[in-house]
Design a protein around this motif. Structure first.
Motif, PDB file in Angstrom:
ATOM      1  N   UNK A  14     -78.787  63.369  46.417  1.00 54.72           N
ATOM      2  CA  UNK A  14     -79.178  64.217  47.076  1.00 54.72           C
ATOM      3  C   UNK A  14     -78.346  64.722  48.132  1.00 54.72           C
ATOM      4  N   UNK A  15     -77.608  63.988  48.993  1.00 56.72           N
ATOM      5  CA  UNK A  15     -76.988  64.069  50.009  1.00 56.72           C
ATOM      6  C   UNK A  15     -76.166  63.042  50.534  1.00 56.72           C
ATOM      7  N   UNK A  16     -75.160  63.037  51.230  1.00 53.54           N
ATOM      8  CA  UNK A  16     -74.319  62.175  52.025  1.00 53.54           C
ATOM      9  C   UNK A  16     -74.535  62.191  53.375  1.00 53.54           C
ATOM     10  N   UNK A  17     -75.011  61.223  54.285  1.00 52.24           N
ATOM     11  CA  UNK A  17     -75.305  61.525  55.555  1.00 52.24           C
ATOM     12  C   UNK A  17     -74.238  60.434  56.370  1.00 52.24           C
ATOM     13  N   UNK A  18     -73.424  61.374  57.129  1.00 56.98           N
ATOM     14  CA  UNK A  18     -72.327  60.510  58.262  1.00 56.98           C
ATOM     15  C   UNK A  18     -73.314  59.761  59.259  1.00 56.98           C
TER      16      UNK A  18
END
Length: 144
Positions: free
Chosen positions: A32-36
């Motif tokens: 889905x995504x990468x969260x910093x």
């Protein structure tokens, strides 16, 4: 087609956290995504994941549990336990599962080697791919 609540997979990292999402049937995992990691640390990260859980109608959150290869619990696993508690307090109606993630990052590196992904693209995608592997392994082990 049978519709169930979706499952969210999380690969908790120090700098970045990978997020994966199941399809509507709970059969396949996709990145889905990468969260910093935000300045507020685990509290803000837990809130960001809670926002995703609401957006995608999540029924379960599968959190990678980095147990040492010899089965002992180290600092990273303890951090995952703390993070699980934060997610549970923000999401009382969602089951949060710690799932053994041994070798998921190594497997993600193998996939990337086989597909020729290198450099910056690799670094940006490795945690999301690890989350996808964790979630797919969980789905495969829990098929009914």
């Amino acid at each position: 087609m049978i519709y169930i609540k979706r499952i969210l997979g999380v690969d908790l990292g120090e700098k970045r956290t990978g997020i994966a999402l199941s399809d509507l049937t709970g059969t396949l995992a996709g990145g889905l995504e990468l969260i910093e990691t935000p300045d507020g640390g685990l509290n803000k990260l837990a809130q960001k994941i809670t926002d995703k859980a609401k957006k995608y109608n999540i029924g379960e959150i599968v959190l990678g549990y980095p147990v040492n290869m010899n089965g002992t619990i180290g600092d990273k696993a303890k951090r995952a336990e703390v993070f699980r508690s934060k997610l549970e307090s923000l999401n009382p109606d969602i089951k949060v599962i710690l799932f053994d993630e041994r070798l998921s990052t190594s497997l993600a590196h193998v996939y990337m080697n086989n597909t020729g992904i290198k450099g910056r693209n690799r670094k940006q995608k490795i945690d999301m791919l690890s989350a996808q592997i964790i979630l797919q392994d969980y789905i495969n082990q829990n098929k009914k």
